[in-house]
Scaffold this motif. Structure first.
Motif, PDB file in Angstrom:
ATOM      1  N   HIS A   1       4.284 -35.245 -11.574  1.00  0.00           N
ATOM      2  CA  HIS A   1       2.943 -35.171 -12.188  1.00  0.00           C
ATOM      3  C   HIS A   1       1.857 -35.272 -11.110  1.00  0.00           C
ATOM      4  CE1 HIS A   1      -0.035 -38.112 -14.415  1.00  0.00           C
ATOM      5  NE2 HIS A   1      -0.667 -37.091 -13.900  1.00  0.00           N
ATOM      6  N   VAL A   2       1.102 -34.182 -10.959  1.00  0.00           N
ATOM      7  CA  VAL A   2       0.003 -34.199  -9.988  1.00  0.00           C
ATOM      8  C   VAL A   2      -1.319 -34.297 -10.733  1.00  0.00           C
ATOM      9  CG1 VAL A   2       1.190 -32.986  -8.110  1.00  0.00           C
ATOM     10  CG2 VAL A   2      -0.017 -31.655  -9.835  1.00  0.00           C
TER      11      VAL A   2
ATOM     12  N   GLY B   1      -2.284 -13.064 -16.719  1.00  0.00           N
ATOM     13  CA  GLY B   1      -1.094 -12.447 -17.290  1.00  0.00           C
ATOM     14  C   GLY B   1      -0.133 -13.486 -17.813  1.00  0.00           C
TER      15      GLY B   1
ATOM     16  N   GLN C   1      -5.345 -36.525 -11.053  1.00  0.00           N
ATOM     17  CA  GLN C   1      -6.113 -37.742 -10.828  1.00  0.00           C
ATOM     18  C   GLN C   1      -5.289 -38.993 -11.124  1.00  0.00           C
ATOM     19  OE1 GLN C   1      -9.952 -37.431 -12.469  1.00  0.00           O
ATOM     20  NE2 GLN C   1     -10.643 -39.121 -11.219  1.00  0.00           N
TER      21      GLN C   1
ATOM     22  N   ASP D   1      -4.906 -16.704 -20.016  1.00  0.00           N
ATOM     23  CA  ASP D   1      -6.283 -16.786 -20.528  1.00  0.00           C
ATOM     24  C   ASP D   1      -7.290 -16.562 -19.391  1.00  0.00           C
ATOM     25  OD1 ASP D   1      -8.700 -17.462 -21.592  1.00  0.00           O
ATOM     26  OD2 ASP D   1      -8.215 -19.583 -21.930  1.00  0.00           O
TER      27      ASP D   1
ATOM     28  N   ALA E   1       3.017 -15.664 -17.900  1.00  0.00           N
ATOM     29  CA  ALA E   1       3.903 -16.249 -16.885  1.00  0.00           C
ATOM     30  C   ALA E   1       5.324 -15.721 -16.991  1.00  0.00           C
ATOM     31  CB  ALA E   1       3.908 -17.770 -17.027  1.00  0.00           C
ATOM     32  N   PHE E   2       5.742 -15.451 -18.218  1.00  0.00           N
ATOM     33  CA  PHE E   2       7.139 -15.029 -18.409  1.00  0.00           C
ATOM     34  C   PHE E   2       7.402 -13.642 -17.820  1.00  0.00           C
ATOM     35  CE2 PHE E   2       6.405 -18.419 -21.377  1.00  0.00           C
ATOM     36  CZ  PHE E   2       7.530 -19.212 -21.200  1.00  0.00           C
TER      37      PHE E   2
ATOM     38  N   SER F   1       1.865 -30.530 -14.638  1.00  0.00           N
ATOM     39  CA  SER F   1       0.673 -31.191 -15.171  1.00  0.00           C
ATOM     40  C   SER F   1       1.091 -32.443 -15.930  1.00  0.00           C
ATOM     41  CB  SER F   1      -0.094 -30.249 -16.093  1.00  0.00           C
ATOM     42  OG  SER F   1       0.690 -29.968 -17.233  1.00  0.00           O
TER      43      SER F   1
ATOM     44  N   GLN G   1      -9.184 -33.358 -14.476  1.00  0.00           N
ATOM     45  CA  GLN G   1      -8.281 -34.408 -13.971  1.00  0.00           C
ATOM     46  C   GLN G   1      -7.095 -33.813 -13.210  1.00  0.00           C
ATOM     47  OE1 GLN G   1      -8.941 -34.094 -17.309  1.00  0.00           O
ATOM     48  NE2 GLN G   1     -10.133 -35.889 -17.889  1.00  0.00           N
TER      49      GLN G   1
ATOM     50  N   SER H   1      -4.128 -25.179 -17.394  1.00  0.00           N
ATOM     51  CA  SER H   1      -5.497 -24.769 -17.719  1.00  0.00           C
ATOM     52  C   SER H   1      -6.490 -25.094 -16.601  1.00  0.00           C
ATOM     53  CB  SER H   1      -5.936 -25.414 -19.030  1.00  0.00           C
ATOM     54  OG  SER H   1      -5.815 -26.823 -18.947  1.00  0.00           O
ATOM     55  N   GLY H   2      -6.221 -26.148 -15.828  1.00  0.00           N
ATOM     56  CA  GLY H   2      -7.151 -26.509 -14.766  1.00  0.00           C
ATOM     57  C   GLY H   2      -8.188 -27.516 -15.216  1.00  0.00           C
TER      58      GLY H   2
ATOM     59  N   TRP I   1      -3.621 -48.555 -18.136  1.00  0.00           N
ATOM     60  CA  TRP I   1      -2.420 -47.979 -18.769  1.00  0.00           C
ATOM     61  C   TRP I   1      -1.146 -48.642 -18.292  1.00  0.00           C
ATOM     62  CZ3 TRP I   1      -3.684 -42.114 -17.637  1.00  0.00           C
ATOM     63  CH2 TRP I   1      -4.885 -41.777 -18.299  1.00  0.00           C
TER      64      TRP I   1
ATOM     65  N   PRO J   1       0.612 -33.554 -19.182  1.00  0.00           N
ATOM     66  CA  PRO J   1       1.303 -33.502 -20.478  1.00  0.00           C
ATOM     67  C   PRO J   1       2.769 -33.106 -20.349  1.00  0.00           C
ATOM     68  CG  PRO J   1      -0.573 -31.950 -20.420  1.00  0.00           C
ATOM     69  CD  PRO J   1      -0.607 -32.739 -19.157  1.00  0.00           C
TER      70      PRO J   1
ATOM     71  N   ILE K   1      -1.873 -18.458 -12.136  1.00  0.00           N
ATOM     72  CA  ILE K   1      -1.295 -17.477 -13.056  1.00  0.00           C
ATOM     73  C   ILE K   1      -1.478 -18.045 -14.457  1.00  0.00           C
ATOM     74  CG2 ILE K   1       0.814 -16.283 -13.784  1.00  0.00           C
ATOM     75  CD1 ILE K   1       1.770 -16.668 -10.798  1.00  0.00           C
ATOM     76  N   ASN K   2      -2.297 -17.363 -15.262  1.00  0.00           N
ATOM     77  CA  ASN K   2      -2.626 -17.881 -16.586  1.00  0.00           C
ATOM     78  C   ASN K   2      -2.975 -16.710 -17.484  1.00  0.00           C
ATOM     79  OD1 ASN K   2      -4.093 -19.193 -18.831  1.00  0.00           O
ATOM     80  ND2 ASN K   2      -3.950 -21.016 -17.525  1.00  0.00           N
TER      81      ASN K   2
ATOM     82  N   GLY L   1      -1.887 -38.875 -11.241  1.00  0.00           N
ATOM     83  CA  GLY L   1      -0.535 -38.677 -10.733  1.00  0.00           C
ATOM     84  C   GLY L   1      -0.582 -38.637  -9.224  1.00  0.00           C
TER      85      GLY L   1
HETATM   86  C1  LIG Z   1      -8.088 -40.160 -18.014  1.00  0.00           C
HETATM   87  C2  LIG Z   1      -7.322 -38.880 -17.930  1.00  0.00           C
HETATM   88  C3  LIG Z   1      -6.523 -38.655 -16.815  1.00  0.00           C
HETATM   89  C4  LIG Z   1      -5.777 -37.457 -16.704  1.00  0.00           C
HETATM   90  N1  LIG Z   1      -5.024 -37.262 -15.584  1.00  0.00           N
HETATM   91  C5  LIG Z   1      -4.371 -36.071 -15.441  1.00  0.00           C
HETATM   92  C6  LIG Z   1      -3.614 -35.783 -14.273  1.00  0.00           C
HETATM   93  O1  LIG Z   1      -3.486 -36.613 -13.362  1.00  0.00           O
HETATM   94  N2  LIG Z   1      -2.990 -34.599 -14.169  1.00  0.00           N
HETATM   95  C7  LIG Z   1      -3.066 -33.644 -15.156  1.00  0.00           C
HETATM   96  O2  LIG Z   1      -2.465 -32.569 -14.998  1.00  0.00           O
HETATM   97  N3  LIG Z   1      -3.755 -33.897 -16.285  1.00  0.00           N
HETATM   98  C8  LIG Z   1      -4.406 -35.084 -16.452  1.00  0.00           C
HETATM   99  N4  LIG Z   1      -5.092 -35.322 -17.613  1.00  0.00           N
HETATM  100  C9  LIG Z   1      -4.957 -34.349 -18.716  1.00  0.00           C
HETATM  101  C10 LIG Z   1      -5.887 -33.161 -18.562  1.00  0.00           C
HETATM  102  O3  LIG Z   1      -7.136 -33.452 -19.153  1.00  0.00           O
HETATM  103  C11 LIG Z   1      -5.300 -31.936 -19.297  1.00  0.00           C
HETATM  104  O4  LIG Z   1      -5.096 -32.258 -20.653  1.00  0.00           O
HETATM  105  C12 LIG Z   1      -3.980 -31.446 -18.710  1.00  0.00           C
HETATM  106  O5  LIG Z   1      -4.087 -31.253 -17.313  1.00  0.00           O
HETATM  107  C13 LIG Z   1      -3.594 -30.131 -19.350  1.00  0.00           C
HETATM  108  O6  LIG Z   1      -2.308 -29.739 -18.954  1.00  0.00           O
HETATM  109  P1  LIG Z   1      -1.884 -28.208 -18.974  1.00  0.00           P
HETATM  110  O7  LIG Z   1      -2.859 -27.423 -18.186  1.00  0.00           O
HETATM  111  O8  LIG Z   1      -0.466 -28.137 -18.603  1.00  0.00           O
HETATM  112  O9  LIG Z   1      -1.942 -27.853 -20.530  1.00  0.00           O
HETATM  113  P2  LIG Z   1      -3.023 -27.038 -21.351  1.00  0.00           P
HETATM  114  O10 LIG Z   1      -4.382 -27.552 -21.149  1.00  0.00           O
HETATM  115  O11 LIG Z   1      -2.477 -26.982 -22.733  1.00  0.00           O
HETATM  116  O12 LIG Z   1      -2.997 -25.619 -20.694  1.00  0.00           O
HETATM  117  C14 LIG Z   1      -1.942 -24.715 -20.802  1.00  0.00           C
HETATM  118  C15 LIG Z   1      -2.409 -23.446 -20.117  1.00  0.00           C
HETATM  119  O13 LIG Z   1      -1.341 -22.514 -20.124  1.00  0.00           O
HETATM  120  C16 LIG Z   1      -1.841 -21.221 -20.400  1.00  0.00           C
HETATM  121  N5  LIG Z   1      -0.732 -20.460 -20.970  1.00  0.00           N
HETATM  122  C17 LIG Z   1      -0.148 -20.573 -22.195  1.00  0.00           C
HETATM  123  N6  LIG Z   1       0.871 -19.717 -22.321  1.00  0.00           N
HETATM  124  C18 LIG Z   1       0.941 -19.030 -21.162  1.00  0.00           C
HETATM  125  C19 LIG Z   1       1.785 -17.978 -20.688  1.00  0.00           C
HETATM  126  N7  LIG Z   1       2.786 -17.490 -21.438  1.00  0.00           N
HETATM  127  N8  LIG Z   1       1.563 -17.517 -19.456  1.00  0.00           N
HETATM  128  C20 LIG Z   1       0.563 -17.990 -18.666  1.00  0.00           C
HETATM  129  N9  LIG Z   1      -0.259 -18.985 -19.074  1.00  0.00           N
HETATM  130  C21 LIG Z   1      -0.067 -19.491 -20.310  1.00  0.00           C
HETATM  131  C22 LIG Z   1      -2.978 -21.442 -21.364  1.00  0.00           C
HETATM  132  O14 LIG Z   1      -3.891 -20.367 -21.290  1.00  0.00           O
HETATM  133  C23 LIG Z   1      -3.570 -22.750 -20.823  1.00  0.00           C
HETATM  134  O15 LIG Z   1      -4.584 -22.490 -19.876  1.00  0.00           O
HETATM  135  C24 LIG Z   1      -5.835 -36.495 -17.740  1.00  0.00           C
HETATM  136  C25 LIG Z   1      -6.647 -36.742 -18.857  1.00  0.00           C
HETATM  137  C26 LIG Z   1      -7.363 -37.914 -18.956  1.00  0.00           C
HETATM  138  C27 LIG Z   1      -8.235 -38.116 -20.162  1.00  0.00           C
END
Ligand SMILES: Cc1cc2nc3c(=O)[nH]c(=O)nc-3n(C[C@H](O)[C@H](O)[C@H](O)COP(=O)(O)OP(=O)(O)OC[C@H]3O[C@@H](n4cnc5c(N)ncnc54)[C@H](O)[C@@H]3O)c2cc1C
Lengths: 247, 320
Positions: free
Chosen positions: B246-247, B301, B249, B286, B303-304, B232, B269, B265-266, A41, B234, B283-284, B251
């Motif tokens: 960005h933390v 619950g 794998q 889902d 987050a807000f 995370s 990566q 979401s956990g 990348w 994204p 805190i999530n 980051g």
């Molecule tokens: C090769 C590769 C490397 C990657 N490296 C990394 C990396 O280094 N770091 C990383 O973070 N990701 C990495 N990713 C991306 C990873 O797979 C996930 O897509 C990313 O971690 C998701 O970010 P997120 O949890 O913020 O978003 P989402 O997966 O969209 O999760 C959002 C979460 O928020 C919750 N939520 C929504 N609204 C609320 C609310 N009001 N209150 C409480 N909870 C709520 C939802 O239930 C959901 O669990 C990598 C992916 C690939 C393919």
């Protein structure tokens, strides 16, 4: 301008991590292999951008590995680059790999050598620095931006709590991380072209590794989550304070 | 033969990770029955004798009248030279951004085996075997260093800090330096004042926060907890937060005492960069979010609602 990008093959980020042979070998059964994300990348894409900006740039790729690394290097060639080298050695440690690349680099006369900041399997973050040390080239680690001026590179690198901008005359070695470039997806034309780009297999030069892995170990599993109701946040804070003692 | 510990500084100030490496080096020297010598290159405003509290015997302060060299090759040369005059056959670095740039050059210069990301003292019963984190924190490996000189870089937040040692002797030394080839033209601090890799507590948020305008409550919680902020991938990709937060794998990999993950979401990566945290709070909204499987404490619950209440509860505990 002649650029070399070092490419490593790593297990996919979702690969199951397990070990065989009495915990001495990584279990490759069912593992999908990818180009190490930092190499792809950031290092490779930035090099391709530099070549796009100056088409007379020569862009070579190199990897150290067995024939099973060929599909990975072809995949990298599908993104860009003129030709590739595979040094035919299953590297046992970072120094051994760096040593091979350093020989290729001193023969090839490259102005700029790019690596990823680390591989996602062994996380050594040492390859670029070792190549620089072996060939007495200047080294900039953890670069987030790279520009080319008349006869020097202008590189921004991450430091604790901030960034610094460095200027270095060619030749030099740079390790790349997030910020350098945006990930690309190979297109059909690139994939077709990659099949006919030269991939030379080079025999390694004798050099023992300096370290040996004696065993692997998996972390102890978590005990399980303790859930607290959303209207009981005080209770969570009490647990963190009194039970976990982290607040 | 002694143990040399390279002390990380930024603008003359000793970094927290250095207290860990000094303690590590002192304990290793005690294990081997040798002396622990700290090496600090360049000017500093700190009183160096007091570094003895971490258990080391001596500090070599090299070129105290010059700023710390910017070029890692120049620093590597100074380290190799002091290692030789102080008769050190083990050199300990911090696996910090600065250690990552210097240690491999020293390894190549001395042709000495280097193990990075080390999480504990070596087993010196039979050879010299160190444990390090691999596969982005999903496993460990034990690595034997085969060369007479051994280089180690210690993961931040993975070694306890010693206290109570007696003052160290301080020796200043002027050494010739190689001509620098790296010229630093500009240096700037990022807004994130607490270093993410050194922070004891990290408050991190993900896409669940919906947009950058909602980070105020995250920063507020981080402030009352004395925590650094993270996010995370994204979230950084969308430029809601700076890249250096960005933390994961791909980051920054961190190992704080407490990691609070909000609306993340956990994904595997993401976990790869935070799974060495001692305690994880999730805190999530889902209940099926994969992060709960890796958590110690959790709240299902919104987050807000939960984050402001969390901030208020921490304030109450701290009496602020
Ligand atoms: C090769 C590769 C490397 C990657 N490296 C990394 C990396 O280094 N770091 C990383 O973070 N990701 C990495 N990713 C991306 C990873 O797979 C996930 O897509 C990313 O971690 C998701 O970010 P997120 O949890 O913020 O978003 P989402 O997966 O969209 O999760 C959002 C979460 O928020 C919750 N939520 C929504 N609204 C609320 C609310 N009001 N209150 C409480 N909870 C709520 C939802 O239930 C959901 O669990 C990598 C992916 C690939 C393919």
């Amino acid at each position: 301008m002649k650029i070399l990008v070092c490419i490593s093959k790593t297990p996919d980020t979702t690969a199951k991590i397990a070990f065989t042979d009495n915990n001495t070998k990584f279990d490759t059964a069912g593992v999908q292999w990818i180009i190490n994300p930092y190499d792809e990348w950031y290092a490779l894409v930035r090099a391709i951008e530099l070549k796009e900006a100056k088409p007379d740039t020569v862009l070579h790729l190199a990897t150290v590995g067995g024939a099973d690394a060929d599909p990975i290097i072809r995949k990298a060639l599908a993104l860009g680059g003129d030709e590739a080298y595979r040094i035919n050695l299953d590297g046992a440690d970072c120094y051994q790999v760096a040593f091979q690349l350093a020989q290729l680099i001193s023969k090839g006369g490259y102005d700029l050598v790019l690596t990823g900041k680390e591989t996602i399997d062994y996380n050594g973050s040492s390859l670029g620095g070792m190549i620089a040390g072996i060939n007495y080239l200047p080294y900039i680690s953890l670069a987030t931006h790279l520009e080319i001026a008349e006869n020097k590179a202008i590189v921004t690198r991450e430091i604790e709590g901030g960034e610094e901008v460095c200027e270095v005359a060619f030749p030099l070695v740079v390790s790349a991380q997030k910020g350098m470039a945006e990930a690309r997806i190979p297109n059909m034309r690139g994939i077709m072209a990659a099949r006919t780009k030269p991939l030379s297999v080079v025999e390694p030069i004798a050099q023992d590794p300096l370290t040996t892995v004696t065993a692997f170990e998996l972390p102890a599993p978590k005990a399980g989550v303790k859930l607290v109701a959303p209207d009981q946040v005080d209770e969570l804070v009490r647990l963190l304070h009194q039970e976990a003692k982290v607040l | 033969m002694n143990v040399l510990i390279v002390i990380d500084t930024a603008e003359g100030i000793i970094k927290k990770s250095a207290f860990e490496t000094l303690s590590y080096g002192a304990d290793l020297a005690a294990q081997l029955g040798v002396n622990a010598v700290g090496l600090l290159p360049g000017a500093t405003s700190e009183e160096l004798g007091s570094l003895g509290q971490y258990g080391i015997n001596k500090i070599v302060h090299v070129n105290p009248d010059q700023p710390r060299a910017d070029d890692p090759t120049v620093l590597a040369g100074l380290i190799a030279s002091v290692a030789s005059t102080e008769q050190c056959d083990v050199i300990v670095f911090s696996h910090s951004l600065s250690g990552k740039s210097i240690a491999p050059i020293v390894s190549a210069q001395l042709k000495a085996g280097l193990v990075t990301g080390v999480v504990g003292l070596p087993d010196t019963g039979n050879g010299f075997v160190v444990k390090r984190a691999v596969f982005s924190g999903k496993a460990f490996s034990h690595v034997r260093i085969e060369t007479p000189i051994k280089l180690i870089s210690v993961n931040p937040n993975s070694y306890k800090v010693n206290t109570g040692g007696s003052p160290a002797t301080v020796e200043t030394l002027s050494l010739p330096t190689a001509a620098p080839r790296v010229l630093v033209t500009k240096r700037q601090k990022s807004s994130n004042e607490l270093l993410l890799t050194e922070a004891e507590t990290v408050v991190s948020a993900g896409r669940g926060l919906k947009g950058p305008e909602n980070w105020g409550m995250i920063e507020e919680l981080a402030k009352v907890m004395g925590a650094a902020t993270a996010c995370s991938r994204p979230v950084a990709d969308a430029h809601w937060r700076p890249h250096n937060e960005h933390v994961g794998q791909t980051g920054v990999a961190i190992a704080p005492t407490l990691y609070v993950a909000i609306g993340i979401s956990g994904a595997i990566q993401h976990l790869a960069g935070v799974n060495r945290s001692k305690v994880i709070v999730v805190i999530n909204k889902d209940p099926e979010a994969p992060f709960f499987k890796a958590a110690d404490y959790g709240i299902v619950g919104d987050a807000f609602d939960v984050v402001p209440a969390f901030t208020a509860a921490v304030k109450k505990l701290k009496g602020v």
